[in-house]
Design a protein around this motif. Structure first.
Motif, PDB file in Angstrom:
ATOM      1  N   ILE A 154       0.292  -8.175  -4.336  1.00 11.52           N
ATOM      2  CA  ILE A 154      -0.073  -9.572  -4.128  1.00 11.52           C
ATOM      3  C   ILE A 154      -1.313  -9.587  -3.242  1.00 11.52           C
ATOM      4  CG2 ILE A 154       0.631 -11.802  -3.182  1.00 11.52           C
ATOM      5  CD1 ILE A 154       3.566 -10.863  -3.698  1.00 11.52           C
ATOM      6  N   VAL A 155      -2.378 -10.206  -3.740  1.00 12.58           N
ATOM      7  CA  VAL A 155      -3.643 -10.267  -3.012  1.00 12.58           C
ATOM      8  C   VAL A 155      -3.836 -11.700  -2.504  1.00 12.58           C
ATOM      9  CG1 VAL A 155      -6.128  -9.899  -3.131  1.00 12.58           C
ATOM     10  CG2 VAL A 155      -4.593  -8.498  -4.549  1.00 12.58           C
ATOM     11  N   PRO A 156      -3.841 -11.884  -1.176  1.00 14.60           N
ATOM     12  CA  PRO A 156      -4.056 -13.233  -0.641  1.00 14.60           C
ATOM     13  C   PRO A 156      -5.444 -13.772  -0.977  1.00 14.60           C
ATOM     14  CG  PRO A 156      -3.124 -11.770   1.029  1.00 14.60           C
ATOM     15  CD  PRO A 156      -3.556 -10.907  -0.121  1.00 14.60           C
ATOM     16  N   ALA A 157      -5.556 -15.073  -1.081  1.00 18.52           N
ATOM     17  CA  ALA A 157      -6.831 -15.729  -1.365  1.00 18.52           C
ATOM     18  C   ALA A 157      -7.887 -15.330  -0.331  1.00 18.52           C
ATOM     19  CB  ALA A 157      -6.647 -17.250  -1.356  1.00 18.52           C
ATOM     20  N   GLY A 158      -9.097 -15.087  -0.828  1.00 16.08           N
ATOM     21  CA  GLY A 158     -10.222 -14.809   0.054  1.00 16.08           C
ATOM     22  C   GLY A 158     -10.329 -13.386   0.579  1.00 16.08           C
ATOM     23  N   ARG A 159      -9.390 -12.520   0.264  1.00 16.79           N
ATOM     24  CA  ARG A 159      -9.402 -11.148   0.794  1.00 16.79           C
ATOM     25  C   ARG A 159     -10.165 -10.213  -0.140  1.00 16.79           C
ATOM     26  NH1 ARG A 159      -4.870 -10.262   4.222  1.00 16.79           N
ATOM     27  NH2 ARG A 159      -5.778  -8.221   4.602  1.00 16.79           N
ATOM     28  N   GLN A 160     -10.976  -9.338   0.427  1.00 15.75           N
ATOM     29  CA  GLN A 160     -11.711  -8.337  -0.338  1.00 15.75           C
ATOM     30  C   GLN A 160     -10.721  -7.309  -0.877  1.00 15.75           C
ATOM     31  OE1 GLN A 160     -15.213  -7.940  -0.865  1.00 15.75           O
ATOM     32  NE2 GLN A 160     -15.281 -10.064  -0.185  1.00 15.75           N
ATOM     33  N   HIS A 161     -10.799  -7.031  -2.176  1.00 18.59           N
ATOM     34  CA  HIS A 161      -9.864  -6.097  -2.793  1.00 18.59           C
ATOM     35  C   HIS A 161     -10.494  -5.475  -4.037  1.00 18.59           C
ATOM     36  CE1 HIS A 161      -9.335  -9.748  -5.117  1.00 18.59           C
ATOM     37  NE2 HIS A 161      -8.816  -9.011  -6.097  1.00 18.59           N
ATOM     38  N   GLY A 162      -9.838  -4.469  -4.579  1.00 12.86           N
ATOM     39  CA  GLY A 162     -10.297  -3.835  -5.804  1.00 12.86           C
ATOM     40  C   GLY A 162      -9.290  -2.780  -6.224  1.00 12.86           C
ATOM     41  N   PHE A 163      -9.595  -2.085  -7.317  1.00 13.36           N
ATOM     42  CA  PHE A 163      -8.704  -1.013  -7.766  1.00 13.36           C
ATOM     43  C   PHE A 163      -9.471  -0.041  -8.637  1.00 13.36           C
ATOM     44  CE2 PHE A 163      -8.337  -4.095 -11.204  1.00 13.36           C
ATOM     45  CZ  PHE A 163      -8.397  -3.302 -12.339  1.00 13.36           C
ATOM     46  N   ARG A 164      -8.881   1.132  -8.805  1.00 10.88           N
ATOM     47  CA  ARG A 164      -9.407   2.122  -9.743  1.00 10.88           C
ATOM     48  C   ARG A 164      -8.240   2.873 -10.347  1.00 10.88           C
ATOM     49  NH1 ARG A 164      -9.497   7.429  -8.711  1.00 10.88           N
ATOM     50  NH2 ARG A 164      -8.776   8.061  -6.663  1.00 10.88           N
ATOM     51  N   ASN A 165      -8.437   3.353 -11.560  1.00 11.15           N
ATOM     52  CA  ASN A 165      -7.427   4.169 -12.225  1.00 11.15           C
ATOM     53  C   ASN A 165      -7.432   5.526 -11.537  1.00 11.15           C
ATOM     54  OD1 ASN A 165      -5.923   5.827 -13.887  1.00 11.15           O
ATOM     55  ND2 ASN A 165      -6.778   5.040 -15.783  1.00 11.15           N
ATOM     56  N   SER A 166      -6.363   5.845 -10.840  1.00  9.20           N
ATOM     57  CA  SER A 166      -6.264   7.111 -10.111  1.00  9.20           C
ATOM     58  C   SER A 166      -5.489   8.149 -10.906  1.00  9.20           C
ATOM     59  CB  SER A 166      -5.604   6.885  -8.747  1.00  9.20           C
ATOM     60  OG  SER A 166      -4.344   6.251  -8.896  1.00  9.20           O
ATOM     61  N   GLY A 167      -5.094   7.813 -12.127  1.00  5.45           N
ATOM     62  CA  GLY A 167      -4.347   8.738 -12.970  1.00  5.45           C
ATOM     63  C   GLY A 167      -5.228   9.416 -14.001  1.00  5.45           C
ATOM     64  N   ALA A 224      -2.631   3.222 -10.302  1.00  9.15           N
ATOM     65  CA  ALA A 224      -3.867   2.681  -9.749  1.00  9.15           C
ATOM     66  C   ALA A 224      -3.898   2.859  -8.241  1.00  9.15           C
ATOM     67  CB  ALA A 224      -3.994   1.200 -10.079  1.00  9.15           C
ATOM     68  N   GLU A 225      -5.070   3.182  -7.742  1.00  8.82           N
ATOM     69  CA  GLU A 225      -5.310   3.073  -6.309  1.00  8.82           C
ATOM     70  C   GLU A 225      -5.841   1.667  -6.112  1.00  8.82           C
ATOM     71  OE1 GLU A 225      -7.742   5.149  -2.662  1.00  8.82           O
ATOM     72  OE2 GLU A 225      -8.652   5.176  -4.653  1.00  8.82           O
ATOM     73  N   MET A 226      -5.157   0.869  -5.288  1.00  9.70           N
ATOM     74  CA  MET A 226      -5.579  -0.508  -5.019  1.00  9.70           C
ATOM     75  C   MET A 226      -5.837  -0.650  -3.532  1.00  9.70           C
ATOM     76  SD  MET A 226      -3.113  -2.817  -7.428  1.00  9.70           S
ATOM     77  CE  MET A 226      -3.070  -2.573  -9.193  1.00  9.70           C
ATOM     78  N   TRP A 227      -6.731  -1.564  -3.200  1.00 14.89           N
ATOM     79  CA  TRP A 227      -7.019  -1.792  -1.790  1.00 14.89           C
ATOM     80  C   TRP A 227      -7.218  -3.270  -1.524  1.00 14.89           C
ATOM     81  CZ3 TRP A 227     -10.137   0.971  -5.105  1.00 14.89           C
ATOM     82  CH2 TRP A 227     -11.339   0.386  -5.489  1.00 14.89           C
ATOM     83  N   ILE A 228      -6.850  -3.625  -0.304  1.00 12.71           N
ATOM     84  CA  ILE A 228      -7.151  -4.936   0.255  1.00 12.71           C
ATOM     85  C   ILE A 228      -7.830  -4.631   1.582  1.00 12.71           C
ATOM     86  CG2 ILE A 228      -6.261  -7.109   1.170  1.00 12.71           C
ATOM     87  CD1 ILE A 228      -3.863  -6.826  -0.697  1.00 12.71           C
ATOM     88  N   GLU A 229      -9.117  -4.953   1.632  1.00  7.99           N
ATOM     89  CA  GLU A 229      -9.966  -4.623   2.757  1.00  7.99           C
ATOM     90  C   GLU A 229      -9.868  -3.128   3.058  1.00  7.99           C
ATOM     91  OE1 GLU A 229      -8.954  -7.909   5.370  1.00  7.99           O
ATOM     92  OE2 GLU A 229     -10.150  -9.232   4.097  1.00  7.99           O
ATOM     93  N   ASP A 230      -9.414  -2.701   4.223  1.00  5.68           N
ATOM     94  CA  ASP A 230      -9.406  -1.268   4.556  1.00  5.68           C
ATOM     95  C   ASP A 230      -8.085  -0.568   4.247  1.00  5.68           C
ATOM     96  OD1 ASP A 230     -12.027  -1.359   5.468  1.00  5.68           O
ATOM     97  OD2 ASP A 230     -11.420  -1.913   7.495  1.00  5.68           O
ATOM     98  N   THR A 231      -7.112  -1.277   3.708  1.00  4.49           N
ATOM     99  CA  THR A 231      -5.805  -0.688   3.429  1.00  4.49           C
ATOM    100  C   THR A 231      -5.705  -0.313   1.958  1.00  4.49           C
ATOM    101  OG1 THR A 231      -4.815  -2.033   5.172  1.00  4.49           O
ATOM    102  CG2 THR A 231      -3.312  -1.047   3.564  1.00  4.49           C
ATOM    103  N   ARG A 232      -5.383   0.955   1.683  1.00  5.69           N
ATOM    104  CA  ARG A 232      -5.271   1.463   0.309  1.00  5.69           C
ATOM    105  C   ARG A 232      -3.842   1.908   0.037  1.00  5.69           C
ATOM    106  NH1 ARG A 232     -10.214   2.863  -2.291  1.00  5.69           N
ATOM    107  NH2 ARG A 232     -11.947   2.186  -0.991  1.00  5.69           N
ATOM    108  N   THR A 233      -3.441   1.778  -1.243  1.00  2.01           N
ATOM    109  CA  THR A 233      -2.116   2.224  -1.658  1.00  2.01           C
ATOM    110  C   THR A 233      -2.157   2.611  -3.131  1.00  2.01           C
ATOM    111  OG1 THR A 233       0.251   1.677  -1.588  1.00  2.01           O
ATOM    112  CG2 THR A 233      -1.229  -0.068  -2.344  1.00  2.01           C
ATOM    113  N   ILE A 234      -1.199   3.418  -3.541  1.00  8.47           N
ATOM    114  CA  ILE A 234      -1.042   3.767  -4.957  1.00  8.47           C
ATOM    115  C   ILE A 234       0.018   2.843  -5.541  1.00  8.47           C
ATOM    116  CG2 ILE A 234      -0.337   5.553  -6.597  1.00  8.47           C
ATOM    117  CD1 ILE A 234      -3.044   6.109  -5.275  1.00  8.47           C
ATOM    118  N   VAL A 235      -0.307   2.211  -6.662  1.00  9.66           N
ATOM    119  CA  VAL A 235       0.604   1.297  -7.344  1.00  9.66           C
ATOM    120  C   VAL A 235       0.908   1.920  -8.702  1.00  9.66           C
ATOM    121  CG1 VAL A 235       0.930  -1.062  -8.180  1.00  9.66           C
ATOM    122  CG2 VAL A 235      -0.482  -0.645  -6.151  1.00  9.66           C
ATOM    123  N   THR A 236       2.199   2.050  -9.005  1.00 14.78           N
ATOM    124  CA  THR A 236       2.618   2.695 -10.241  1.00 14.78           C
ATOM    125  C   THR A 236       3.301   1.696 -11.178  1.00 14.78           C
ATOM    126  OG1 THR A 236       4.704   3.415  -9.267  1.00 14.78           O
ATOM    127  CG2 THR A 236       2.855   4.947  -9.122  1.00 14.78           C
TER     128      THR A 236
END
Length: 128
Positions: free
Chosen positions: A82-95, A64-76
């Motif tokens: 860990i997403v802190p409370a109140g922070r904008q985040h999301g994910f997509r299947n990057s595979g 998955a490509e996951m992001w918290i605000e403007d920072t993105r990373t690949i999570v395998t």
């Protein structure tokens, strides 16, 4: 004591390309946690949103490509974000295969505010 068997929980269509199985929530007696599994088709995912509580997203299978605000990373597989409370985040299947996500929210009712929305959405809560 209440036993929950995730294998016996039906998946529901959440959004195009995403199925969710709510494992633990206020509906089945939880008072502090919401735990669910998601199966996500390639390219699909969760749009940018926030929760009033902390969330942990763990990739059980896929990538998955996951992001918290403007920072993105690949999570395998096996990794968690860990997403802190109140922070904008999301994910997509990057595979190229189905992504399986395990999510835990520190509240018994799923509450999310989509980016740009003025009010939160609440799901998996007991009827009043």
């Amino acid at each position: 004591m209440q036993l929950v068997d995730p294998r016996a929980i039906a998946r529901e269509h959440w959004r195009p390309g995403v199925e969710t199985a709510m494992v633990v929530s206020a509906i089945n007696g939880a008072t502090q946690l919401c735990i669910f599994e998601q199966w996500v088709a390639p390219g699909a995912g969760a749009p940018t949103h926030s929760h009033p509580v902390e969330e942990v997203l763990t990739v059980r299978q896929g990538e998955a490509e996951m992001w918290i605000e403007d920072t993105r990373t690949i999570v395998t597989e096996g990794q968690s974000l860990i997403v802190p409370a109140g922070r904008q985040h999301g994910f997509r299947n990057s595979g190229t295969a189905t992504l399986h996500i395990h999510a835990v929210l520190a509240a018994p009712v799923f509450e999310a505010t989509m980016a740009g929305a003025t009010a939160p959405t609440r799901r998996w809560q007991p009827s009043s």
